[in-house]
Design a protein around this motif. Sequence first.
Motif, PDB file in Angstrom:
ATOM      1  N   THR A  99      29.919 -15.839 -22.032  1.00 45.73           N
ATOM      2  CA  THR A  99      28.797 -14.874 -22.278  1.00 45.73           C
ATOM      3  C   THR A  99      28.759 -13.797 -21.505  1.00 45.73           C
ATOM      4  OG1 THR A  99      27.596 -16.846 -23.097  1.00 45.73           O
ATOM      5  CG2 THR A  99      26.484 -14.899 -23.007  1.00 45.73           C
ATOM      6  N   VAL A 100      28.332 -12.621 -21.897  1.00 46.41           N
ATOM      7  CA  VAL A 100      28.150 -11.626 -21.128  1.00 46.41           C
ATOM      8  C   VAL A 100      26.870 -10.853 -21.396  1.00 46.41           C
ATOM      9  CG1 VAL A 100      29.062  -9.072 -20.360  1.00 46.41           C
ATOM     10  CG2 VAL A 100      30.673 -10.859 -20.880  1.00 46.41           C
ATOM     11  N   ASP A 101      26.080 -10.874 -20.467  1.00 46.62           N
ATOM     12  CA  ASP A 101      24.840 -10.341 -20.421  1.00 46.62           C
ATOM     13  C   ASP A 101      25.031  -8.811 -20.288  1.00 46.62           C
ATOM     14  OD1 ASP A 101      22.991 -12.177 -21.165  1.00 46.62           O
ATOM     15  OD2 ASP A 101      22.875 -13.077 -18.974  1.00 46.62           O
ATOM     16  N   ALA A 102      24.825  -7.663 -21.304  1.00 46.92           N
ATOM     17  CA  ALA A 102      25.460  -6.239 -21.138  1.00 46.92           C
ATOM     18  C   ALA A 102      24.415  -5.656 -20.303  1.00 46.92           C
ATOM     19  CB  ALA A 102      25.769  -6.133 -22.421  1.00 46.92           C
ATOM     20  N   ASP A 103      25.006  -4.915 -19.198  1.00 44.18           N
ATOM     21  CA  ASP A 103      24.417  -3.874 -18.864  1.00 44.18           C
ATOM     22  C   ASP A 103      24.744  -2.401 -19.857  1.00 44.18           C
ATOM     23  OD1 ASP A 103      23.676  -5.464 -16.573  1.00 44.18           O
ATOM     24  OD2 ASP A 103      25.491  -5.060 -15.527  1.00 44.18           O
ATOM     25  N   SER A 104      25.784  -2.530 -20.173  1.00 47.49           N
ATOM     26  CA  SER A 104      26.247  -1.269 -20.943  1.00 47.49           C
ATOM     27  C   SER A 104      27.223  -1.741 -21.896  1.00 47.49           C
ATOM     28  CB  SER A 104      26.621   0.140 -20.227  1.00 47.49           C
ATOM     29  OG  SER A 104      27.698  -0.384 -19.297  1.00 47.49           O
ATOM     30  N   ILE A 105      27.153  -0.783 -23.122  1.00 45.62           N
ATOM     31  CA  ILE A 105      28.128  -1.122 -24.103  1.00 45.62           C
ATOM     32  C   ILE A 105      28.264   0.064 -24.892  1.00 45.62           C
ATOM     33  CG2 ILE A 105      26.246  -1.848 -25.730  1.00 45.62           C
ATOM     34  CD1 ILE A 105      28.513  -3.619 -27.190  1.00 45.62           C
ATOM     35  N   GLY A 106      29.843   0.581 -25.246  1.00 44.43           N
ATOM     36  CA  GLY A 106      29.964   1.619 -25.989  1.00 44.43           C
ATOM     37  C   GLY A 106      31.097   1.448 -26.880  1.00 44.43           C
ATOM     38  N   PRO A 107      31.386   2.432 -27.888  1.00 41.83           N
ATOM     39  CA  PRO A 107      32.635   2.257 -28.432  1.00 41.83           C
ATOM     40  C   PRO A 107      33.800   2.647 -27.584  1.00 41.83           C
ATOM     41  CG  PRO A 107      31.403   4.422 -28.907  1.00 41.83           C
ATOM     42  CD  PRO A 107      30.429   3.537 -27.907  1.00 41.83           C
ATOM     43  N   ASP A 108      35.095   2.073 -27.918  1.00 46.26           N
ATOM     44  CA  ASP A 108      36.303   1.963 -27.338  1.00 46.26           C
ATOM     45  C   ASP A 108      36.934   3.325 -27.876  1.00 46.26           C
ATOM     46  OD1 ASP A 108      38.820   2.157 -26.174  1.00 46.26           O
ATOM     47  OD2 ASP A 108      39.016   0.073 -26.405  1.00 46.26           O
ATOM     48  N   LEU A 109      37.025   4.484 -27.345  1.00 47.39           N
ATOM     49  CA  LEU A 109      37.613   5.688 -27.708  1.00 47.39           C
ATOM     50  C   LEU A 109      38.865   5.745 -27.565  1.00 47.39           C
ATOM     51  CD1 LEU A 109      34.990   8.296 -26.387  1.00 47.39           C
ATOM     52  CD2 LEU A 109      35.033   7.129 -28.511  1.00 47.39           C
ATOM     53  N   THR A 110      39.598   4.600 -27.391  1.00 50.03           N
ATOM     54  CA  THR A 110      41.139   4.753 -27.519  1.00 50.03           C
ATOM     55  C   THR A 110      41.464   4.505 -29.095  1.00 50.03           C
ATOM     56  OG1 THR A 110      41.156   3.254 -25.425  1.00 50.03           O
ATOM     57  CG2 THR A 110      43.309   3.017 -26.877  1.00 50.03           C
ATOM     58  N   PHE A 111      40.617   4.082 -29.584  1.00 46.77           N
ATOM     59  CA  PHE A 111      41.151   3.550 -31.298  1.00 46.77           C
ATOM     60  C   PHE A 111      40.268   4.742 -32.200  1.00 46.77           C
ATOM     61  CE2 PHE A 111      41.284  -0.111 -28.899  1.00 46.77           C
ATOM     62  CZ  PHE A 111      42.791  -0.428 -29.054  1.00 46.77           C
ATOM     63  N   GLY A 112      39.618   5.757 -31.681  1.00 44.34           N
ATOM     64  CA  GLY A 112      38.792   6.780 -32.788  1.00 44.34           C
ATOM     65  C   GLY A 112      37.787   7.587 -31.793  1.00 44.34           C
ATOM     66  N   THR A 113      37.000   8.375 -32.637  1.00 46.29           N
ATOM     67  CA  THR A 113      36.061   9.113 -32.057  1.00 46.29           C
ATOM     68  C   THR A 113      34.663   8.509 -32.571  1.00 46.29           C
ATOM     69  OG1 THR A 113      35.799  10.406 -33.806  1.00 46.29           O
ATOM     70  CG2 THR A 113      37.626  11.156 -32.240  1.00 46.29           C
ATOM     71  N   ALA A 114      34.023   9.142 -31.456  1.00 49.53           N
ATOM     72  CA  ALA A 114      32.105   8.750 -31.860  1.00 49.53           C
ATOM     73  C   ALA A 114      31.419   9.727 -31.586  1.00 49.53           C
ATOM     74  CB  ALA A 114      31.989   7.515 -30.906  1.00 49.53           C
TER      75      ALA A 114
END
Length: 177
Positions: A99-114
């Motif tokens: 389990t990871v208690d997230a401090d930050s999360i975001g889209p992986d832009l390796t595979f697209g744009t956001a």
Amino acid sequence: MVESRMTITGNLTRDPQLRIGSRTGDPFAALAVAVNNRRLDKESGQWVTTGTTYFDVLCWGALGANALRSFSKGDPVIVHGKFRLREWTSDTGPRVNPTVDADSIGPDLTFGTAAFSRGSSTYGLDRVEEHDPDQDPSGEDGLDALADEDGVVSDEQAAVLAARGGMAEDVEDREAA
């Protein structure tokens, strides 16, 4: 106390789910992320998947509300947070789940744009503006007001902007752009 922090990249295996903490009663988002273990096969010269590790990612507070609004099944994500092994006993015996208690999360832009929108969501998934320019004692409207004629913002001015929670543009103006 020593905490293990980690960063993972993977894909969501289902839509984020709204959960309520059993001890606190606070809402949070639970995400399931599959991380493929890959290596380069020297014979074929191709990358091969040698296994998959599944992580539960827990996002609390505004991060969780924003994650619920932002992500869906299949999205590639990058997560950084505190790692722990959650242990319990089921009918089939002892179980362990990373389990990871997230401090930050975001889209992986390796595979697209956001596209990014400032502000945050509530757990009712309404957008909430973090900064009200009418309440700003500095009288500055945001990044454009702090920039010189070349569009450059000094480190000091950027720190002022960051301290007050970001740009003060209207949410409708950003969504219309």
